[in-house]
Design a protein around this motif. Structure first.
Motif, PDB file in Angstrom:
ATOM      1  N   ALA A 114      49.520  21.815  -5.074  1.00 57.98           N
ATOM      2  CA  ALA A 114      50.462  20.857  -5.265  1.00 57.98           C
ATOM      3  C   ALA A 114      50.662  20.626  -6.763  1.00 57.98           C
ATOM      4  CB  ALA A 114      50.070  19.582  -4.515  1.00 57.98           C
ATOM      5  N   GLN A 115      49.616  20.935  -7.580  1.00 58.71           N
ATOM      6  CA  GLN A 115      49.757  20.533  -8.799  1.00 58.71           C
ATOM      7  C   GLN A 115      50.536  21.837  -9.841  1.00 58.71           C
ATOM      8  OE1 GLN A 115      45.697  19.716  -9.723  1.00 58.71           O
ATOM      9  NE2 GLN A 115      45.491  18.045  -8.532  1.00 58.71           N
ATOM     10  N   ASP A 116      50.464  23.059  -9.054  1.00 62.87           N
ATOM     11  CA  ASP A 116      51.042  24.242  -9.523  1.00 62.87           C
ATOM     12  C   ASP A 116      52.521  23.764  -9.846  1.00 62.87           C
ATOM     13  OD1 ASP A 116      52.149  26.550 -10.278  1.00 62.87           O
ATOM     14  OD2 ASP A 116      50.972  27.676  -8.878  1.00 62.87           O
ATOM     15  N   PRO A 117      53.058  23.809 -11.128  1.00 59.48           N
ATOM     16  CA  PRO A 117      54.311  23.524 -11.406  1.00 59.48           C
ATOM     17  C   PRO A 117      55.469  24.648 -10.586  1.00 59.48           C
ATOM     18  CG  PRO A 117      53.207  24.255 -13.146  1.00 59.48           C
ATOM     19  CD  PRO A 117      52.562  24.038 -12.248  1.00 59.48           C
ATOM     20  N   VAL A 118      54.969  25.753 -10.616  1.00 59.79           N
ATOM     21  CA  VAL A 118      55.858  26.783 -10.002  1.00 59.79           C
ATOM     22  C   VAL A 118      56.099  26.817  -8.560  1.00 59.79           C
ATOM     23  CG1 VAL A 118      55.934  29.437  -9.813  1.00 59.79           C
ATOM     24  CG2 VAL A 118      55.378  28.477 -11.922  1.00 59.79           C
ATOM     25  N   PHE A 119      54.810  26.558  -7.964  1.00 56.05           N
ATOM     26  CA  PHE A 119      54.846  26.276  -6.538  1.00 56.05           C
ATOM     27  C   PHE A 119      55.590  25.114  -6.158  1.00 56.05           C
ATOM     28  CE2 PHE A 119      52.634  25.060  -2.523  1.00 56.05           C
ATOM     29  CZ  PHE A 119      52.872  26.062  -1.650  1.00 56.05           C
TER      30      PHE A 119
END
Length: 231
Positions: A114-119
């Protein structure tokens, strides 16, 4: 006076009284043993859990293999089907199934998506489709084999994955005591570990590192003030 008759009657009464006392003691002992057995033994429940079409037996500290496999299937499907919208729901649901020793570590791995900007910003998702379930009674492990697809707007990757779990029964309910996943379609059973000694050492090292990380996380959580934990 008929002393002989009186003496005989008195001795008979004493004998009868002693016999009654002894029988009462025996009955009380048997009753106590019966009560202890009843309190120490727990009822075996028969139910039909998800992913099964037949009844299985679930005891206090034991369960049928089919039941444990169904729990493994459920956890694998829950943990490996994640989107930005359901990631918090998945993490919270797992708290009811994973032991506290490993939960924080697994939760952090899931929330990291959830904290991965791409994902998060590109409509990312992780989807898992199980094709086979293998269990190993000696190690209490369940292996769920299937295809995991990671997708964003710009890319899509599908690969074979094994989700490995150790499932134990405590107080009539299942708990996931360990959880791991790795590429491929071959579960790392005892026979596999015997044939791959070099891999075994590598796995043991990774498990020790994961256990240490989980212990540090648990210690950090317990050292925080109550107000901070509540937030």
């Amino acid at each position: 006076m008929k002393l002989p008759l009186l003496t005989t009657s008195w001795e008979g009464a004493n004998t009868l009284a002693a016999t009654m006392v002894l029988s009462n003691v025996i009955l009380a002992t048997l009753l106590s043993v019966s009560l202890v057995n009843n309190f120490s033994q727990h009822e075996t429940t028969r139910l039909v859990p998800p992913y099964l079409d037949k009844a299985v037996s679930v005891g206090w500290n034991t369960a049928d293999t089919e039941y444990l496999e169904s729990i493994g299937m459920y956890v694998a499907t829950l943990a490996a089907n994640v989107t930005p919208k359901n990631v918090n729901f998945v993490a919270d649901r797992l708290s009811q199934l994973l032991t506290p020793r490993i939960y924080q570590n697994v939760r952090q791995q899931i929330l990291a998506l959830a904290q991965d900007p791409v994902f998060n910003s590109n409509g990312g998702s992780v989807r898992f489709e199980a094709s086979q379930v293998v269990s190993e009674k000696e190690t209490q492990k369940v292996f769920v084999i299937g295809q995991m697809t990671t997708q964003t707007i710009s890319a899509r990757e599908t690969k074979s994955v094994v989700i490995e779990m150790k499932i134990i029964m405590e107080n009539g309910r299942p708990w996931i005591a360990s959880m791991d996943h790795y590429d491929g379609a071959e579960p790392r059973t005892l026979s596999w570990l015997e044939k791959n000694p070099s891999k075994t050492l590598e796995i043991q090292k990774r498990q020790v590192e994961a256990a240490n990380a989980a212990a540090r996380n648990q210690a950090a959580q317990s050292s925080q003030p109550t107000s901070e934990v509540a937030q």
